[in-house]
Design a protein around this motif. Structure first.
Motif, PDB file in Angstrom:
ATOM      1  N   ALA A 199      69.661  49.177  56.850  1.00  0.00           N
ATOM      2  CA  ALA A 199      69.075  49.187  58.190  1.00  0.00           C
ATOM      3  C   ALA A 199      70.146  48.879  59.237  1.00  0.00           C
ATOM      4  O   ALA A 199      70.858  47.878  59.117  1.00  0.00           O
ATOM      5  CB  ALA A 199      67.961  48.142  58.275  1.00  0.00           C
ATOM      6  N   THR A 200      70.259  49.750  60.216  1.00  0.00           N
ATOM      7  CA  THR A 200      71.132  49.481  61.349  1.00  0.00           C
ATOM      8  C   THR A 200      70.274  49.527  62.595  1.00  0.00           C
ATOM      9  O   THR A 200      69.520  50.481  62.795  1.00  0.00           O
ATOM     10  CB  THR A 200      72.258  50.527  61.436  1.00  0.00           C
ATOM     11  N   LEU A 201      70.373  48.474  63.406  1.00  0.00           N
ATOM     12  CA  LEU A 201      69.421  48.322  64.489  1.00  0.00           C
ATOM     13  C   LEU A 201      69.995  47.378  65.528  1.00  0.00           C
ATOM     14  O   LEU A 201      70.539  46.339  65.184  1.00  0.00           O
ATOM     15  CB  LEU A 201      68.129  47.727  63.899  1.00  0.00           C
ATOM     16  N   GLU A 202      69.880  47.787  66.780  1.00  0.00           N
ATOM     17  CA  GLU A 202      70.310  46.868  67.829  1.00  0.00           C
ATOM     18  C   GLU A 202      69.098  46.405  68.631  1.00  0.00           C
ATOM     19  O   GLU A 202      68.301  47.221  69.093  1.00  0.00           O
ATOM     20  CB  GLU A 202      71.312  47.536  68.766  1.00  0.00           C
ATOM     21  N   ILE A 203      68.961  45.101  68.764  1.00  0.00           N
ATOM     22  CA  ILE A 203      67.900  44.547  69.597  1.00  0.00           C
ATOM     23  C   ILE A 203      68.590  43.989  70.831  1.00  0.00           C
ATOM     24  O   ILE A 203      69.410  43.076  70.726  1.00  0.00           O
ATOM     25  CB  ILE A 203      67.115  43.450  68.858  1.00  0.00           C
ATOM     26  N   LYS A 204      68.246  44.563  71.970  1.00  0.00           N
ATOM     27  CA  LYS A 204      68.981  44.181  73.180  1.00  0.00           C
ATOM     28  C   LYS A 204      68.540  42.807  73.678  1.00  0.00           C
ATOM     29  O   LYS A 204      67.462  42.328  73.341  1.00  0.00           O
ATOM     30  CB  LYS A 204      68.725  45.226  74.270  1.00  0.00           C
ATOM     31  N   ASP A 205      69.390  42.232  74.496  1.00  0.00           N
ATOM     32  CA  ASP A 205      69.068  40.948  75.106  1.00  0.00           C
ATOM     33  C   ASP A 205      67.766  41.076  75.897  1.00  0.00           C
ATOM     34  O   ASP A 205      67.564  42.052  76.623  1.00  0.00           O
ATOM     35  CB  ASP A 205      70.230  40.545  76.029  1.00  0.00           C
ATOM     36  N   LYS A 206      66.891  40.095  75.761  1.00  0.00           N
ATOM     37  CA  LYS A 206      65.610  40.031  76.481  1.00  0.00           C
ATOM     38  C   LYS A 206      64.623  41.131  76.102  1.00  0.00           C
ATOM     39  O   LYS A 206      63.629  41.345  76.784  1.00  0.00           O
ATOM     40  CB  LYS A 206      65.816  40.062  77.994  1.00  0.00           C
ATOM     41  N   GLU A 207      64.907  41.821  75.025  1.00  0.00           N
ATOM     42  CA  GLU A 207      64.019  42.910  74.632  1.00  0.00           C
ATOM     43  C   GLU A 207      62.863  42.361  73.788  1.00  0.00           C
ATOM     44  O   GLU A 207      63.020  41.382  73.059  1.00  0.00           O
ATOM     45  CB  GLU A 207      64.793  43.941  73.820  1.00  0.00           C
ATOM     46  N   PHE A 208      61.706  43.000  73.903  1.00  0.00           N
ATOM     47  CA  PHE A 208      60.557  42.705  73.034  1.00  0.00           C
ATOM     48  C   PHE A 208      60.496  43.845  72.031  1.00  0.00           C
ATOM     49  O   PHE A 208      60.055  44.935  72.355  1.00  0.00           O
ATOM     50  CB  PHE A 208      59.278  42.640  73.879  1.00  0.00           C
ATOM     51  N   LEU A 209      60.991  43.578  70.833  1.00  0.00           N
ATOM     52  CA  LEU A 209      61.082  44.641  69.834  1.00  0.00           C
ATOM     53  C   LEU A 209      60.030  44.416  68.750  1.00  0.00           C
ATOM     54  O   LEU A 209      59.847  43.303  68.265  1.00  0.00           O
ATOM     55  CB  LEU A 209      62.468  44.648  69.189  1.00  0.00           C
ATOM     56  N   ILE A 210      59.345  45.490  68.380  1.00  0.00           N
ATOM     57  CA  ILE A 210      58.299  45.386  67.378  1.00  0.00           C
ATOM     58  C   ILE A 210      58.746  46.077  66.098  1.00  0.00           C
ATOM     59  O   ILE A 210      59.190  47.224  66.134  1.00  0.00           O
ATOM     60  CB  ILE A 210      57.011  46.078  67.864  1.00  0.00           C
ATOM     61  N   LEU A 211      58.641  45.377  64.993  1.00  0.00           N
ATOM     62  CA  LEU A 211      58.843  45.998  63.683  1.00  0.00           C
ATOM     63  C   LEU A 211      57.456  46.284  63.129  1.00  0.00           C
ATOM     64  O   LEU A 211      56.667  45.360  62.936  1.00  0.00           O
ATOM     65  CB  LEU A 211      59.569  45.051  62.739  1.00  0.00           C
TER      66      LEU A 211
END
Lengths: 366, 341
Positions: free
Chosen positions: A22-34
């Motif tokens: 898995a390669t994935l970037e979660i940005k600063d202040k982001e609301f990321l859903i898996l």
């Protein structure tokens, strides 16, 4: 506040690969859903970011640091668990203060933070209670409060709403989104519920069998799913899939499902070229099939007469469970429809919004 | 000795059968009475539960209440070897018996307060070792590891063996000349220890045996307690920043308390009342040096034949245990669960 970066991360439990490259970037202040079905590796991914599971291969960065070998307590993260994991022998105040006490915060600072968090969550009057004296929704808030007081760089949430009843879940969904706006922190949120994914996240990561299927903004994923799995998983009721053949006749493009055929818009020419006369999966969302009575000037080459097996009135709309020959599908039509169980009814396929997938690779034809 | 003949066996079985028959008749009669009085006459709502409880009640009466009452009766008598059948009962005999417990040697030379101190020391040392040893092993066994089942089985063996057999085996192993323990000490270049002939070493020996016997029970109970603690609490505590020791102190111990408290109470009562180990390994000797309250009471009654005195002595021991249990239950929150406030 920090970005989180997963670089070719793999997790194996014995021979089972739970998360695959898995390669994935979660940005600063982001609301990321898996999001994904159970066993897809979403929780494992989250637990690796938390440091509760070791990474088999690859690197995880929080900020600019590789955290693979850093224990959870030094990662500056906070986590909300599915069953809340509130310490049963501590009252609400101490549940929230525990992490700060262990970090040797001054007493006054602890008190200030706990009270602030309690005020944000509206649980000031519960601070003296033990977890077993709280309702599910209250426990949920305490679990959130325990994370908030820490003021971490990253919030990790593992299906935090799945133990709440439907009404409370809707309410907490909105509150979590509000909380995110207020705290301005990175949140990684795991859920199996596609509604939560659609409504809460800045971006969604859809996972299946340990592989990341697609990453994108909610509407991007909804409108342009990369493959059959994503198309079927996101959206409720799920997208209809029909086996069909693409035909070209007199300069027009048709989808032929044997028992009926509908015309495709000419803009599709560029993309379907190599699929002409071949079998494909024809996908169409229920809301893109309408009752003909409510579509003025419906082009006749998009109209299909279907047998209505069951009608499900939802109040604002009606779901029609329809059959044509061997194909069954669901249509979401205007509440005023005259279609009745067992009757025959004319439906319009909005093929501008149709999705086509390669039958072998299951990938979208674009 | 009279040889055991079929005739004697038959007579014995006949007596047992007669006794069981009497008990059965009593139960039936009581059930019938309960049915008639509670159900028919009073139309009492809970007559069925009471009827179902009756047989157990008869058992409790026969095995606990009656002997307990009879013991009180004896405590107020002058029954002994010389007055076995023609003993008399009276308040003055009772007072004498109870005073004698405290003012005269219980056996030949050892006094009540010496025995009490020794029993408390014995109980504290044993229970502390049981809990620490059992907890340590339970924590080790609670981790994922290979061959867990084998270890668990081996560790439970001391508990599974009949106490009489292991105690007698240990007595052999503590033999000065041929015992395993001294042979091993000599191999290590140490001097052999007079395990059973020196009162202090004898006390160490019985403590060792009882610790060995008692650890498996604590281990099993605490392992069950540990396994019921959800991993999520540890995950949450790790993220909250708790080190291994802090997790143990803030999560494991408080959540283990509902299991630990009753186990410790039982452990204290069993150890305080332990008879087998002392009597079988050292017989309380040498020179009454390992006698505890309970073994000395047994000796006073069945070796010195002082029945009235022994009964009073038993009452005194009972009062001590009763007070301990009541206080401990009150202080520790007793059998309350961790989930209750």
């Amino acid at each position: 506040m920090a970005r989180v970066y997963l670089e070719h991360v793999t997790k194996k439990f014995g021979n089972v690969v739970a998360v695959n490259d898995a390669t994935l970037e979660i940005k600063d202040k982001e609301f990321l859903i898996l999001v994904g079905p159970s066993g897809c590796g979403k929780s494992t991914t989250l637990r690796m970011v938390a440091g509760l599971e070791e990474v088999t291969e690859g690197n995880i960065y929080i900020g600019d640091t590789i955290v693979n070998d850093i224990p959870p307590k030094d990662r500056d993260i906070a986590m909300v668990f599915q069953n809340y994991a509130l310490y049963p022998h501590m009252d609400v105040y101490n549940n929230m203060a525990f992490g700060l006490k262990l970090r040797k915060f001054p007493r006054a600072e602890i008190d200030k933070r706990v009270k602030e968090a309690a005020a944000i969550l509206g649980i000031e009057n519960l601070l003296k209670r033990k977890p077993k004296e709280l309702s599910g929704g209250q426990r949920q808030r305490v679990a959130l409060g325990r994370a908030i007081v820490r003021e971490p760089k990253v919030f990790l949430m593992d299906e935090p709403l799945s133990n709440l009843d439907a009404k409370l879940r809707v309410q907490m969904r909105a509150e979590l989104a509000k909380l995110h706006n207020r705290l301005q922190t990175t949140i990684i949120y795991v859920t199996h519920d596609q509604t939560e994914a659609m409504t809460m996240g800045d971006r969604i990561v859809v996972m299946k069998d340990g592989f990341i299927q697609q990453v994108g903004a909610p509407m991007e994923i909804y409108d342009h799913p990369d493959n059959v799995f994503v198309a079927g998983f996101i959206g409720s009721p799920a997208m209809n899939f029909l086996d069909a053949v693409i035909l070209r006749e007199d300069g027009d493009l048709w989808v032929d499902a044997k028992s009926f055929r509908v015309k495709l818009p000419l803009t599709r020419f560029e993309t379907v070229g190599e699929y002409i006369d071949k079998e494909v999966i024809f996908g169409i969302r229920p809301e893109d099939i309408d009752d003909k009575d409510f579509v003025p000037n419906a082009p006749p080459d998009r109209i299909v007469t279907a047998d209505i097996d069951v009608t499900e009135p939802m109040g604002s709309e009606v779901y029609l469970y329809a059959t044509v020959g061997p194909h069954s599908f669901i249509a979401r039509v205007d509440a005023r429809t005259t279609a009745r169980d067992g009757s025959s009814h004319q439906l319009v396929f909005n093929t501008d919004k149709a999705h086509l997938f390669d039958k072998k690779t299951q990938k979208a034809i674009r | 000795m009279i040889p055991l003949t079929w005739d004697i066996v038959a007579r014995g079985l006949g007596e047992i059968g007669r006794l069981l028959g009497i008990v059965a008749v009593i139960v039936v009669v009581l059930e019938a009475l309960a049915y008639l009085i509670l159900h028919r006459l009073l139309k009492y709502k809970y007559s069925l539960p009471f009827m179902l409880l009756l047989p157990a009640l008869v058992g409790v009466m026969a095995l606990i209440i009656y002997p307990f009452g009879f013991n009180i009766y004896l405590a107020f008598s002058n029954m002994n070897m010389f007055r076995f059948k023609d003993f008399s009962v009276g308040l003055s005999y009772g007072i004498t018996n109870f005073l004698d417990v405290f003012r005269l040697p219980v056996l030949q030379k050892v006094t009540f307060f010496q025995l009490l101190g020794r029993t408390i020391l014995w109980t504290v040392v044993n229970v502390v070792c049981h809990v620490l040893g059992g907890l340590g092993l339970a924590i080790l066994l609670n981790r994922p590891m290979r061959g867990k089942g084998v270890y668990r089985t081996l560790l439970v063996v001391p508990w599974a063996l009949p106490q009489v057999i292991s105690a007698l085996a240990w007595r052999g192993e503590f033999h000065f000349q041929y015992g395993f323990v001294n042979l091993m000490l000599e191999r290590l270049g140490l001097r052999p220890v007079p395990w059973l002939s020196d009162p202090r070493w004898a006390f160490v020996a019985v403590v060792l045996v009882n610790v060995w016997l008692g650890i498996p029970f604590m281990m099993v109970v605490l392992l069950g307690g540990l396994q019921s603690i959800s991993q999520e609490y540890y995950d949450a505590a790790q993220i909250d920043g708790a080190s291994g020791w802090q997790q143990f102190r803030s999560i494991t111990m408080p959540l283990l308390k509902p299991v630990l408290t009753p186990a410790v109470i039982l452990g204290v009562v069993w150890t305080f009342n332990n008879f087998n180990v002392i009597y079988l390994v050292t017989r309380g000797g040498p020179m009454e040096g390992t006698d505890l309250l309970v073994t000395s009471m047994f000796k006073a009654v069945f070796e010195f034949y002082r029945y009235g005195f022994g009964a009073a002595y038993a009452m005194v021991i009972f009062v001590f245990l009763f007070i301990f249990s009541a206080v401990y239950l009150r202080l520790s929150g007793g059998f309350k669960g961790a989930w209750e406030s």
